[in-house]
Write an enzyme that holds these catalytic residues in place. Structure first.
Site, PDB file in Angstrom:
ATOM      1  N   CYS A 131      41.938  24.872 -26.344  1.00  0.00           N
ATOM      2  CA  CYS A 131      40.921  25.827 -26.775  1.00  0.00           C
ATOM      3  C   CYS A 131      39.607  25.710 -26.011  1.00  0.00           C
ATOM      4  CB  CYS A 131      40.665  25.676 -28.275  1.00  0.00           C
ATOM      5  SG  CYS A 131      42.096  26.103 -29.287  1.00  0.00           S
ATOM      6  N   GLY A 171      51.652  28.191 -32.515  1.00  0.00           N
ATOM      7  CA  GLY A 171      52.899  27.433 -32.454  1.00  0.00           C
ATOM      8  C   GLY A 171      53.248  27.072 -31.028  1.00  0.00           C
ATOM      9  N   CYS A 219      39.657  30.642 -38.552  1.00  0.00           N
ATOM     10  CA  CYS A 219      39.462  31.762 -37.633  1.00  0.00           C
ATOM     11  C   CYS A 219      40.777  32.515 -37.449  1.00  0.00           C
ATOM     12  CB  CYS A 219      38.926  31.281 -36.295  1.00  0.00           C
ATOM     13  SG  CYS A 219      40.156  30.484 -35.240  1.00  0.00           S
TER      14      CYS A 219
END
Length: 393
Positions: free
Chosen positions: A82, A118, A214
């Site tokens: 991220c 996932g 989120c």
């Protein structure tokens, strides 16, 4: 020898729910064109490009940027969980500071699917395996989705250590919605109250409701970085520059501390912030506006403390005093953050850069933080990597 790096142009497309956006290459190209137009420069002047994404095949960066031009420049594809978008900025800045290039593009995009994150490749060890093992050792076995398990567990750890009430996380989410209501590019612009957050669907009893997480999001954002020489040559905007950056990965304490906060990057953020403050001579007391990685309300709360915005254990008071919003000590996530603006993973770090650049230029419209001169950015990915960046006007 290092050279000063300026943010000459930024661009971002409106974020959208999965299935409601254009495909990744169109979004990436559109954000790039917006950044180039904002800088007032053509793609032909760009000497290198760094493209960030995590859900895509090889050379997706080329696929997006070939829509803008075919100039033969080096294009590097970046994937660091991220924190991918900030890693693209980090590499672009290094290319400028070390004299490799004078005009460099950083772009991030993501075309996501609905639902919890996932694994894509199921025939090999997961990159987050050690983190999931640590969570199981600390919290016990569970079928809660991984990201919720990790970040919810970090919030649960804070609750146990410091008596933090669930309402503190609800107040963070409500604050995010108020900020996003002012942002036309945010995916969720509806204001919600802390009471509504508390009353929402429970996904972990006593720890998290649905609104504290989120949403999966599609979108793209880009930034054009340049050297002082290039700024003079092309007449580029030099109002905003990168005062410093620090990038860290995990150390042994992530897995040995039995601390869920550290499993999700508290230690990485703390070390990156300390390195940045030392290198720039700018401390948290000098900061006006912050964009930090609020993938869950729980992560925003613990990162207040990791970045030194408040003392360890002081997050509840920090929130209750309103020191994370307009009229308080800092304005945190004026964009609405990941919670309301959205989290298209590869684009997130670039979107934070867009927001902070506009804040320091004084062009953030209804979101403008009055007198903003120093901005702090935090972007983290479990796996792991953390980038903390300081911008100046």
């Amino acid at each position: 020898m290092t050279r000063k790096t300026f943010v000459a142009g930024v661009g971002m497309v409106p974020f959208a729910k999965p299935g409601a956006s254009e495909s990744y290459e169109k979004m990436g190209a559109a954000a790039t064109r917006l950044a180039l137009a904002d800088a007032g420069i053509g793609y032909g002047a760009v000497e290198e490009a760094y493209a960030g994404y995590i859900y895509g095949d090889t050379c997706s960066g080329q696929r997006a940027l070939y829509e803008v031009g075919l100039t033969g420049i080096p294009i590097f594809n970046v994937n660091n969980a991220c924190s991918t978008g900030s890693n693209a900025i980090y590499l672009a800045r290094r290319a400028i500071e070390t004299g490799v290039a004078d005009v460099v593009l950083a772009v991030g995009f993501e075309q996501m699917n609905p639902g919890a994150l996932g694994a894509v490749f199921r025939d090999r060890p997961k990159s987050t395996e050690r983190f999931e093992d640590s969570a199981r050792d600390i919290l016990g076995a569970s079928d809660i989705p991984t990201a919720i398990r990790l970040f919810g567990g970090a919030g649960f750890d804070h609750m146990k250590r410091h008596g933090t009430p669930l309402e503190s996380f609800a107040k963070i989410r409500a604050k995010a919605s108020r900020h996003a209501a002012r942002n036309p590019l945010a995916v969720f612009r509806k204001e919600v109250t802390a009471e509504e957050v508390m009353a929402d669907q429970v996904i972990w009893p006593g720890v998290m409701t649905r609104l504290m997480a989120c949403p999966p999001t599609c979108g793209a954002a880009a930034a054009v970085l340049c050297s002082e020489d290039a700024a003079k040559k092309f007449g580029l905007d030099t109002r905003v520059w990168i005062a410093g950056q620090a990038m860290t990965t995990d150390t042994a304490d992530t897995f040995e501390s039995q601390d869920m906060r550290r499993v999700v990057g508290y230690g990485m953020a703390q070390r990156a912030a300390e390195q940045l403050y030392h290198a720039t001579g700018i401390g948290p007391d000098d900061v006006d506006v912050v964009e930090l990685h609020d993938c869950f309300a729980h992560n925003e709360l613990i990162i207040y403390e990791a970045l030194g915005l408040c003392p360890e254990g002081g997050a509840q008071k920090f929130i209750d005093d309103g020191d994370n919003t307009y009229g308080g000590r800092y304005v945190v996530n004026p964009s609405g953050g990941l919670l309301s603006k959205g989290h298209p993973i590869g684009a997130t770090g670039l979107a934070q850069c867009v927001e902070l650049t506009q804040q320091l230029r004084g062009t953030a419209d209804a979101r403008q933080v009055e007198g903003a001169r120093v901005a702090l950015q935090h972007n983290v990915g479990v796996g792991g990597a953390c980038v903390v960046t300081m911008y100046r006007n």
